[in-house]
Design an enzyme around this catalytic site. Structure first.
Site, PDB file in Angstrom:
ATOM      1  N   ASP A 107      30.151 -11.571   4.651  1.00 57.55           N
ATOM      2  CA  ASP A 107      31.038 -10.509   4.159  1.00 57.55           C
ATOM      3  C   ASP A 107      31.757 -10.916   2.880  1.00 57.55           C
ATOM      4  OD1 ASP A 107      30.279  -9.595   6.608  1.00 57.55           O
ATOM      5  OD2 ASP A 107      32.286  -9.532   7.484  1.00 57.55           O
ATOM      6  N   ASP A 195      32.650  -5.330   0.208  1.00 55.61           N
ATOM      7  CA  ASP A 195      32.332  -6.485   1.040  1.00 55.61           C
ATOM      8  C   ASP A 195      30.921  -6.937   0.672  1.00 55.61           C
ATOM      9  OD1 ASP A 195      34.735  -6.111   2.337  1.00 55.61           O
ATOM     10  OD2 ASP A 195      33.882  -6.142   4.363  1.00 55.61           O
ATOM     11  N   HIS A 244      28.952  -2.617   6.391  1.00 58.07           N
ATOM     12  CA  HIS A 244      27.940  -3.671   6.200  1.00 58.07           C
ATOM     13  C   HIS A 244      26.543  -3.153   6.506  1.00 58.07           C
ATOM     14  CE1 HIS A 244      31.598  -6.347   7.185  1.00 58.07           C
ATOM     15  NE2 HIS A 244      31.614  -5.942   5.937  1.00 58.07           N
ATOM     16  N   ASP A 246      23.765  -4.848   7.121  1.00 57.84           N
ATOM     17  CA  ASP A 246      22.791  -5.732   7.761  1.00 57.84           C
ATOM     18  C   ASP A 246      22.578  -5.534   9.258  1.00 57.84           C
ATOM     19  OD1 ASP A 246      25.289  -6.784   8.249  1.00 57.84           O
ATOM     20  OD2 ASP A 246      24.825  -8.823   7.597  1.00 57.84           O
ATOM     21  N   ARG A 263      20.432   5.473  12.234  1.00 57.11           N
ATOM     22  CA  ARG A 263      21.037   5.513  10.896  1.00 57.11           C
ATOM     23  C   ARG A 263      19.933   5.467   9.854  1.00 57.11           C
ATOM     24  NH1 ARG A 263      24.777   0.170  12.050  1.00 57.11           N
ATOM     25  NH2 ARG A 263      25.772   0.921  13.960  1.00 57.11           N
ATOM     26  N   SER A 297      31.678  -4.979  16.388  1.00 59.19           N
ATOM     27  CA  SER A 297      30.402  -4.418  15.945  1.00 59.19           C
ATOM     28  C   SER A 297      29.726  -3.651  17.069  1.00 59.19           C
ATOM     29  CB  SER A 297      29.488  -5.529  15.448  1.00 59.19           C
ATOM     30  OG  SER A 297      30.150  -6.318  14.496  1.00 59.19           O
ATOM     31  N   SER A 298      28.615  -3.021  16.735  1.00 56.78           N
ATOM     32  CA  SER A 298      27.878  -2.230  17.714  1.00 56.78           C
ATOM     33  C   SER A 298      26.753  -3.064  18.328  1.00 56.78           C
ATOM     34  CB  SER A 298      27.291  -0.998  17.027  1.00 56.78           C
ATOM     35  OG  SER A 298      26.193  -1.387  16.223  1.00 56.78           O
ATOM     36  N   CYS A 350      24.866 -12.111   9.493  1.00 59.12           N
ATOM     37  CA  CYS A 350      26.293 -12.072   9.122  1.00 59.12           C
ATOM     38  C   CYS A 350      26.894 -13.475   9.067  1.00 59.12           C
ATOM     39  CB  CYS A 350      27.113 -11.302  10.150  1.00 59.12           C
ATOM     40  SG  CYS A 350      26.469  -9.740  10.674  1.00 59.12           S
TER      41      CYS A 350
HETATM   42  N1  ARG Z   1      28.596  -2.295  11.212  1.00 56.64           N
HETATM   43  C1  ARG Z   1      27.592  -3.023  11.924  1.00 56.64           C
HETATM   44  C2  ARG Z   1      27.393  -2.456  13.325  1.00 56.64           C
HETATM   45  O1  ARG Z   1      28.294  -2.459  14.097  1.00 56.64           O
HETATM   46  C3  ARG Z   1      27.891  -4.472  12.023  1.00 56.64           C
HETATM   47  C4  ARG Z   1      27.625  -5.216  10.760  1.00 56.64           C
HETATM   48  C5  ARG Z   1      28.075  -6.608  10.845  1.00 56.64           C
HETATM   49  N2  ARG Z   1      27.688  -7.293   9.657  1.00 56.64           N
HETATM   50  C6  ARG Z   1      28.413  -8.180   9.029  1.00 56.64           C
HETATM   51  N3  ARG Z   1      27.919  -8.731   7.945  1.00 56.64           N
HETATM   52  N4  ARG Z   1      29.612  -8.517   9.417  1.00 56.64           N
HETATM   53  O2  ARG Z   1      26.343  -2.016  13.670  1.00 56.64           O
END
Ligand code: ARG
Length: 366
Positions: A107, A195, A244, A246, A263, A297-298, A350
């Site tokens: 990040d 980020d 983010h 990734d 998505r 996160s998810s 990440c």
């Molecule tokens: N927003 C993403 C999700 O919850 C998590 C991404 C986390 N990536 C990171 N580089 N911190 O699906």
């Protein structure tokens, strides 16, 4: 004197990487940009303070194991120097009751060619996180005469940087999705904010997610800072918390990207990939129904893998569907247990930041 820093994408052979550290991690107090980003049903809403020691120890063990696995595969590993994150910070423009952590490095640090740049994050609690990486940056600077050590323009993060009452009332998931579709995000455009994990590097092209952590002014800033690269803003309308890129859009090798099926990249933005014979395939379903406790996160961290070269990828050891898909796509999979580290900001991609990958700046979309 040797070349220490070089990386243009996420899939060329990885030789040197930074792996984050969980020590002293804090769940930060609410602030204008964070509360909007914590899912409404999360047990973390309204809580803050040092993370339970036992969870820190478990995450640290998995991070150490990741580092060891990388070393066994010929990758040099460096680690940041955590600060005591549980202390209040202040600038002329804001005060915050604590910092957060030095997880995940992805990040904060953006590597493009021989340059590593610390980002312009929109979270106040992350304002000083870059300090954990400064000892490493100095070391690369001393050893590599071509290394460019850079800090992006620092945002002021005054109250003007955020839309207040953006998510004040309990809003529905539909409403959130509508806001994502309308590109209506919590940050304003008074200054560039971004980020590093919103930036997908593919040689001459940067695909940058416009969402809760990166604004349009940042896109414009990138265009001017890197006149030799092409900057594309991308959006993923199905994501109620677009933060983010990734766990959404992950390249595995030249010509192949896995995309989160909830998505999907819009038709219009797919054209450049299709015109250049890149394949975008739906990522496999996550193996878990819920993220681990105290996680931001998810479940889609399932697809947040770390590619070591065009044929080798590290996946989370319990993500059986994702591993099976990788196998079918012709990748050799190295499983690494990592779920205990998820609450600290993410999965395997990440938790790392590139220092050196072989290869140069290719033009994949001529
Ligand atoms: N927003 C993403 C999700 O919850 C998590 C991404 C986390 N990536 C990171 N580089 N911190 O699906």
């Amino acid at each position: 004197m040797t070349k220490i820093v070089n990386s243009w994408n996420d899939f060329d052979p990885l030789k040197h990487v930074i792996v984050g550290r969980a020590e002293h991690s804090v769940i930060p107090p609410e602030e204008p940009a964070t509360s909007e980003k914590v899912p409404i049903d999360s047990e973390m809403r309204g809580m803050w303070g040092p993370r339970p020691l036992e969870t820190v120890e478990k995450a640290a063990a998995q991070l150490d194991f990741l580092a060891k696995t990388l070393e066994e595969h010929g990758v040099k590993v460096d680690r940041p120097t955590p600060l005591q994150w549980n202390q209040h910070i202040q600038t002329p423009d804001f005060r915050n009751d604590s910092m957060m952590t030095c997880m995940p490095p992805r990040d904060i640090l953006l590597t493009i060619g021989n340059e590593i740049m610390a980002s312009a994050n929109s979270f106040r609690c992350r304002y000083f996180e870059y300090l954990a990486y400064w000892p490493l940056m100095k070391q690369y600077f001393d050893e590599d005469p071509e290394f460019k050590w850079t800090q992006a323009p620092r945002p002021r993060l005054t109250d003007k940087s955020y839309k207040h009452n953006y998510y004040d009332e309990q809003i529905s998931l539909e409403e959130r999705l509508e806001r994502t579709a309308n590109k209506d995000f919590v940050t304003t455009e008074v200054e560039p904010m971004w980020d590093a994990a919103d930036v997908l590097r593919l040689g001459k092209d940067l695909f940058i997610q416009h969402g809760l952590t990166t604004n349009r002014t940042a896109m414009e800033w990138f265009k001017r800072y890197y006149p030799d690269l092409r900057v594309h803003a991308v959006n993923f309308p199905g994501d109620p918390y677009p933060i983010h890129i990734d766990a959404t859009f992950v390249p595995l090798r030249p010509g192949l990207i896995i995309n989160n099926p909830q998505r999907r990249l819009p038709e219009e933005q797919r054209k450049i990939f299709e015109a250049n014979d890149w394949q975008i395939v739906d990522a496999a379903q996550p193996a878990h129904d819920t993220p681990p406790p105290l996680c931001y996160s998810s479940v889609w961290l399932s697809m947040n893998c770390l590619v070591l070269d065009h044929k080798t990828v590290i996946c989370e050891a319990s993500e059986v569907h994702q591993m099976e898909q990788m196998d079918k796509l012709g990748m050799n999979v190295i499983p690494v247990p990592f779920r205990d580290a998820y609450p600290f900001g993410g999965a395997l991609h990440c938790a790392t930041a590139d220092v050196y990958r072989e290869g140069g700046c290719e033009d994949y979309f001529p």
